[in-house]
Write a protein that holds these residues in place. Structure first.
Motif, PDB file in Angstrom:
ATOM      1  N   GLU A 279     -14.118   5.893  -1.992  1.00  0.00           N
ATOM      2  CA  GLU A 279     -13.445   6.018  -3.174  1.00  0.00           C
ATOM      3  C   GLU A 279     -11.835   6.502  -3.091  1.00  0.00           C
ATOM      4  OE1 GLU A 279     -14.320   5.545  -6.277  1.00  0.00           O
ATOM      5  OE2 GLU A 279     -16.284   4.597  -5.511  1.00  0.00           O
ATOM      6  N   PRO A 280     -11.055   6.024  -3.761  1.00  0.00           N
ATOM      7  CA  PRO A 280      -9.702   6.659  -3.669  1.00  0.00           C
ATOM      8  C   PRO A 280      -9.786   8.071  -3.710  1.00  0.00           C
ATOM      9  CG  PRO A 280      -9.969   4.849  -5.122  1.00  0.00           C
ATOM     10  CD  PRO A 280     -11.410   4.952  -4.913  1.00  0.00           C
ATOM     11  N   ASN A 281      -8.702   8.476  -2.837  1.00  0.00           N
ATOM     12  CA  ASN A 281      -8.655  10.009  -2.680  1.00  0.00           C
ATOM     13  C   ASN A 281      -7.230  10.288  -2.444  1.00  0.00           C
ATOM     14  OD1 ASN A 281      -9.309  12.582  -1.889  1.00  0.00           O
ATOM     15  ND2 ASN A 281     -10.107  12.362   0.058  1.00  0.00           N
ATOM     16  N   ARG A 282      -6.928  11.600  -2.709  1.00  0.00           N
ATOM     17  CA  ARG A 282      -5.380  12.117  -2.505  1.00  0.00           C
ATOM     18  C   ARG A 282      -5.004  12.255  -0.715  1.00  0.00           C
ATOM     19  NH1 ARG A 282      -3.886  18.069  -3.175  1.00  0.00           N
ATOM     20  NH2 ARG A 282      -5.890  19.180  -2.377  1.00  0.00           N
ATOM     21  N   ILE A 283      -6.405  12.193  -0.049  1.00  0.00           N
ATOM     22  CA  ILE A 283      -5.942  12.241   1.470  1.00  0.00           C
ATOM     23  C   ILE A 283      -6.304  10.952   2.234  1.00  0.00           C
ATOM     24  CG2 ILE A 283      -6.947  13.472   3.446  1.00  0.00           C
ATOM     25  CD1 ILE A 283      -7.751  15.814   1.891  1.00  0.00           C
ATOM     26  N   LEU A 284      -5.084  10.614   3.010  1.00  0.00           N
ATOM     27  CA  LEU A 284      -5.198   9.108   3.586  1.00  0.00           C
ATOM     28  C   LEU A 284      -5.682   9.441   5.095  1.00  0.00           C
ATOM     29  CD1 LEU A 284      -2.338   7.400   2.230  1.00  0.00           C
ATOM     30  CD2 LEU A 284      -4.744   7.191   1.473  1.00  0.00           C
ATOM     31  N   LEU A 285      -6.451   8.537   5.649  1.00  0.00           N
ATOM     32  CA  LEU A 285      -6.935   8.594   7.113  1.00  0.00           C
ATOM     33  C   LEU A 285      -6.126   7.242   7.485  1.00  0.00           C
ATOM     34  CD1 LEU A 285      -8.169   9.278   9.970  1.00  0.00           C
ATOM     35  CD2 LEU A 285     -10.181   7.591   9.126  1.00  0.00           C
ATOM     36  N   VAL A 286      -4.845   7.444   8.647  1.00  0.00           N
ATOM     37  CA  VAL A 286      -4.086   6.628   8.980  1.00  0.00           C
ATOM     38  C   VAL A 286      -4.158   6.294  10.556  1.00  0.00           C
ATOM     39  CG1 VAL A 286      -1.508   5.770   9.468  1.00  0.00           C
ATOM     40  CG2 VAL A 286      -2.334   7.296   7.352  1.00  0.00           C
ATOM     41  N   SER A 287      -4.706   5.277  10.927  1.00  0.00           N
ATOM     42  CA  SER A 287      -4.683   4.812  12.411  1.00  0.00           C
ATOM     43  C   SER A 287      -3.531   3.988  12.799  1.00  0.00           C
ATOM     44  CB  SER A 287      -6.128   3.856  12.471  1.00  0.00           C
ATOM     45  OG  SER A 287      -7.180   4.714  12.073  1.00  0.00           O
TER      46      SER A 287
END
Length: 460
Positions: A101-109
């Motif tokens: 679900e959309p969240n204010r924390i992003l996981l960036v690779s």
């Protein structure tokens, strides 16, 4: 022939091509409703708003070869009539797979990592989309990753939409942005690997301790490059959004290669790609010799000798920053007993025509690979040239024999690096060394194509 569909299939999509590059290619024909990057196959699927728009794309590119970032791509109708298994951001989902679900924390690779990416660089990239509260970088089996916490979920959604698939630097450091399932990041230290922007009083990391034991051991990259400045690269912020092909631009990539600063006298803000070269010797110069010289400072797109002004030529570089390097380092250089004038042209590009020479797809362009190393070697002409990719059996005498027609050779040195033969040749003057480079770069000796550049050594 495949039945017309509003879904377009694009082949030969290299890793340097981002989603936005493909959108810019087809958006003049209509709205793109969905886009899927099939990275493993170097392909992409784009769904237009209707079949008519897709037909317009196919018809136009039947007669015009589409090219994206210097690479020819191939477009046809897809066998799919509709993309039904993709989310609104174009990320492929297997049947039954649950989407975070959309969240204010992003996981960036971060893929294709050629330059160090610090917290400061990530903050410069993501903060235009909303207030960034915290950033944590770490290394896992998937590669270099980061967690970025925004103040609001809306900001995180906007950042993911804008940045997914984009390159931080030109041709590398590609972002894969997904929503994290974490609810809050814990940051213990403010340093180049983690930062809490809501709590600037946090200490820096103590030596030998990991700043983020809950996420991973170690930082985003193992060793700080020689000369790199902790805390980011001060000059890259001003370059943000100057180059649309990447988030930071070539100039910022060079700043990273130089540890944060551009070479003295280089602004990094020029956007004019074409250079006017004058006071040439029309009897001795040609397009290939100009290519050999100007390719030291960037990739060459096209060169045109002006027939109505035989001592003038136009050189179109890969981008404005590379053109600035060429103007800065070559203005006033001596070649064939004439002092060259090198200035920015009023023409933004060189129109393809029978009297122009094309180099965009040349494998002799030096910046297609190992760009950071080549930028670091940019300098004004010197007395010493560096030869590489030499035949293993070549001798100093043979090298001198190939080059001595261009001037007095003062000293030579033949050596090996990683088992490969290289040489340094010192001429009496910079002009002689320049002539040897423009005439002998890319010649073939015993089936080896020789590469020549200027050396910044003062002596051999």
């Amino acid at each position: 022939m495949t039945e017309p569909s509003k879904v377009i299939h694009v082949r030969n999509v290299g890793h340097e091509i981002a989603e936005n590059d493909l959108l810019q290619l087809v958006q003049p024909f209509g709205v793109v409703t969905k886009l899927v990057m099939l990275r493993a196959k170097n392909q992409a699927l784009l769904q237009m708003q209707d079949v008519a728009a897709a037909v317009d794309v196919i018809q136009y590119f039947t007669n015009v070869q589409p090219s994206v970032r210097g690479r020819n791509v191939y477009i046809q109708f897809s066998s799919h009539q509709e993309l039904t298994t993709m989310d609104q951001n174009g990320q492929g989902r297997k049947s039954g797979e649950q989407e975070t679900e959309p969240n204010r924390i992003l996981l960036v690779s971060i893929h294709h990592l050629l330059y160090p990416i610090t917290v400061e660089v990530l903050h410069q990239v993501f903060s235009p989309h909303g207030y960034v509260e915290k950033i944590v970088t770490f290394q896992k089996s998937a590669g270099s990753q980061a967690l970025i916490q925004f103040q609001t979920r809306q900001s995180a959604v906007a950042a993911r939409t804008a940045l997914q698939g984009r390159n931080i630097y030109d041709g590398c450091c590609q972002l894969d942005v997904q929503f994290s399932n974490l609810s809050e990041l814990q940051v213990n230290f403010n340093n180049e690997r983690s930062r809490d922007y809501t709590n600037p009083s946090l200490p820096t990391e103590q030596k030998g301790r990991s700043s983020q034991p809950n996420y991973a051991e170690g930082g985003l990259y193992g060793v700080q490059p020689s000369g790199a400045r902790p805390g980011g690269y001060p000059q890259v912020g001003a370059l943000y959004a100057k180059y649309d092909s990447s988030l930071m631009g070539n100039a910022a990539a060079v700043a990273a290669a130089f540890g944060g600063g551009l070479p003295p006298g280089i602004s990094g803000t020029n956007e004019r790609c074409t250079v006017l070269v004058s006071n040439l010797d029309p009897d001795r110069i040609d397009e290939d010799k100009l290519f050999n010289l100007f390719s030291i400072y960037g990739n060459i797109v096209r060169i045109k000798l002006l027939r109505n002004k035989p001592d003038h030529a136009l050189v179109q570089m890969g981008d404005g920053f590379q053109a600035e390097l060429a103007v800065h380092f070559l203005k006033g250089a001596m070649l064939f007993e004439k002092r060259m004038e090198v200035n920015f042209s009023k023409h933004p590009t060189i129109t393809a025509a029978p009297d122009t020479h094309e180099y965009q797809n040349s494998n002799l362009n030096r910046f297609n690979r190992n760009a950071a190393k080549n930028y670091r070697y940019c300098c004004s002409p010197t007395k010493i040239i560096h030869l590489s990719t030499l035949p293993q059996e070549i001798t100093e005498e043979e090298i001198v024999c190939h080059l001595e027609e261009h001037g007095t050779i003062v000293n030579t040195k033949l050596f090996e690096v990683n088992g490969k033969k290289q040489a340094l040749i010192m001429f009496e003057t910079e002009e002689q060394a320049t002539e040897a480079l423009v005439c002998k770069h890319a010649i073939t000796i015993n089936r080896s194509v020789i590469r020549i550049s200027f050396s910044q050594l003062q002596n051999i």
